[in-house]
Design a protein around this motif. Sequence first.
Motif, PDB file in Angstrom:
ATOM      1  N   GLU A 106      10.900   0.850   8.669  1.00  0.00           N
ATOM      2  CA  GLU A 106      12.222   0.322   8.308  1.00  0.00           C
ATOM      3  C   GLU A 106      12.180  -0.402   6.966  1.00  0.00           C
ATOM      4  N   MET A 107      11.153  -1.232   6.786  1.00  0.00           N
ATOM      5  CA  MET A 107      11.054  -2.002   5.551  1.00  0.00           C
ATOM      6  C   MET A 107      10.800  -1.109   4.340  1.00  0.00           C
ATOM      7  N   LEU A 108       9.945  -0.111   4.502  1.00  0.00           N
ATOM      8  CA  LEU A 108       9.639   0.797   3.395  1.00  0.00           C
ATOM      9  C   LEU A 108      10.884   1.562   2.957  1.00  0.00           C
ATOM     10  N   GLU A 109      11.658   2.009   3.933  1.00  0.00           N
ATOM     11  CA  GLU A 109      12.888   2.736   3.619  1.00  0.00           C
ATOM     12  C   GLU A 109      13.850   1.872   2.806  1.00  0.00           C
ATOM     13  N   ILE A 110      14.007   0.621   3.213  1.00  0.00           N
ATOM     14  CA  ILE A 110      14.898  -0.308   2.501  1.00  0.00           C
ATOM     15  C   ILE A 110      14.369  -0.580   1.093  1.00  0.00           C
ATOM     16  N   ALA A 111      13.062  -0.804   0.989  1.00  0.00           N
ATOM     17  CA  ALA A 111      12.456  -1.113  -0.323  1.00  0.00           C
ATOM     18  C   ALA A 111      12.583   0.048  -1.283  1.00  0.00           C
ATOM     19  N   LEU A 112      12.311   1.261  -0.814  1.00  0.00           N
ATOM     20  CA  LEU A 112      12.404   2.432  -1.693  1.00  0.00           C
ATOM     21  C   LEU A 112      13.840   2.653  -2.164  1.00  0.00           C
ATOM     22  N   GLU A 113      14.792   2.414  -1.279  1.00  0.00           N
ATOM     23  CA  GLU A 113      16.205   2.543  -1.650  1.00  0.00           C
ATOM     24  C   GLU A 113      16.561   1.512  -2.731  1.00  0.00           C
ATOM     25  N   GLN A 114      16.025   0.308  -2.598  1.00  0.00           N
ATOM     26  CA  GLN A 114      16.307  -0.749  -3.562  1.00  0.00           C
ATOM     27  C   GLN A 114      15.662  -0.440  -4.925  1.00  0.00           C
ATOM     28  N   ILE A 115      14.448   0.083  -4.879  1.00  0.00           N
ATOM     29  CA  ILE A 115      13.739   0.407  -6.118  1.00  0.00           C
ATOM     30  C   ILE A 115      14.432   1.570  -6.837  1.00  0.00           C
ATOM     31  N   GLU A 172       0.829  -1.215   0.000  1.00  0.00           N
ATOM     32  CA  GLU A 172       0.000   0.000   0.000  1.00  0.00           C
ATOM     33  C   GLU A 172       0.858   1.256   0.000  1.00  0.00           C
ATOM     34  N   ALA A 173       1.927   1.253   0.794  1.00  0.00           N
ATOM     35  CA  ALA A 173       2.799   2.427   0.874  1.00  0.00           C
ATOM     36  C   ALA A 173       3.540   2.656  -0.438  1.00  0.00           C
ATOM     37  N   LEU A 174       3.985   1.597  -1.073  1.00  0.00           N
ATOM     38  CA  LEU A 174       4.683   1.727  -2.351  1.00  0.00           C
ATOM     39  C   LEU A 174       3.740   2.271  -3.418  1.00  0.00           C
ATOM     40  N   ARG A 175       2.500   1.781  -3.422  1.00  0.00           N
ATOM     41  CA  ARG A 175       1.513   2.301  -4.382  1.00  0.00           C
ATOM     42  C   ARG A 175       1.274   3.784  -4.142  1.00  0.00           C
ATOM     43  N   THR A 176       1.176   4.181  -2.882  1.00  0.00           N
ATOM     44  CA  THR A 176       0.961   5.588  -2.540  1.00  0.00           C
ATOM     45  C   THR A 176       2.107   6.460  -3.046  1.00  0.00           C
ATOM     46  N   SER A 177       3.311   5.886  -3.074  1.00  0.00           N
ATOM     47  CA  SER A 177       4.478   6.635  -3.542  1.00  0.00           C
ATOM     48  C   SER A 177       4.588   6.641  -5.071  1.00  0.00           C
TER      49      SER A 177
END
Length: 202
Positions: A192-201, A30-35
């Motif tokens: 924490e997970m969102l920060e890591i995922a966004l950095e990876q993307i 959900e957070a990734l979609r929002t971004s």
Amino acid sequence: MEDQKKRGLLIVIEGIDGTGKSSQARMLAEALRTSGVEVLLDREPSDGPFGKILRASMTEGRLAPADELELFHKDRRQHVTDVITPTLDRGCHVVLDRYYFSTMAYQGANGFDVNELRATNESFAPAPDLLFILDLDVDAALERIGSRGDEANEFEQRDALQFCRDVFLSVKDESYARVVDSSPSLEEIHKEMLEIALEQIG
């Protein structure tokens, strides 16, 4: 000519029961979609025909271990071919609640060789681009399982859970793996997970 669309990332969330995998998978998607990121939220066993048999077996009576393992592999093969690979190829990211690491852990606890399970799965299933291992002490996991009103099933007894936890942690040194402490609040873990995922993307 347009640039070829960048391939999506396969983001997998694993861990023993009680670590909050499904909640974190949903929150992350959900957070990734929002971004502004295109994401498919999915799970294993899948919602395909083999996955439905496996889900039924978990509530209506377990299949023989060898039959169950064969279904896991059939389900994953179909899931990879029909859903995961096409989705990644069109540039959409996949957030997956459980993957072949769960087969290594839980079917390993059922007596199958963990290394053989890994080799079999990695012969046809792509490695994740990012693997979150939600880690929690077994006593805390059992307390959470009990507090949500569930009875611990055969895989949720202490020895089996510890075995599964050890299997998940055995892949922590892979370049794609990130161990996340699952004892803080849902929101802290999610951040924490969102920060890591966004950095990876990127």
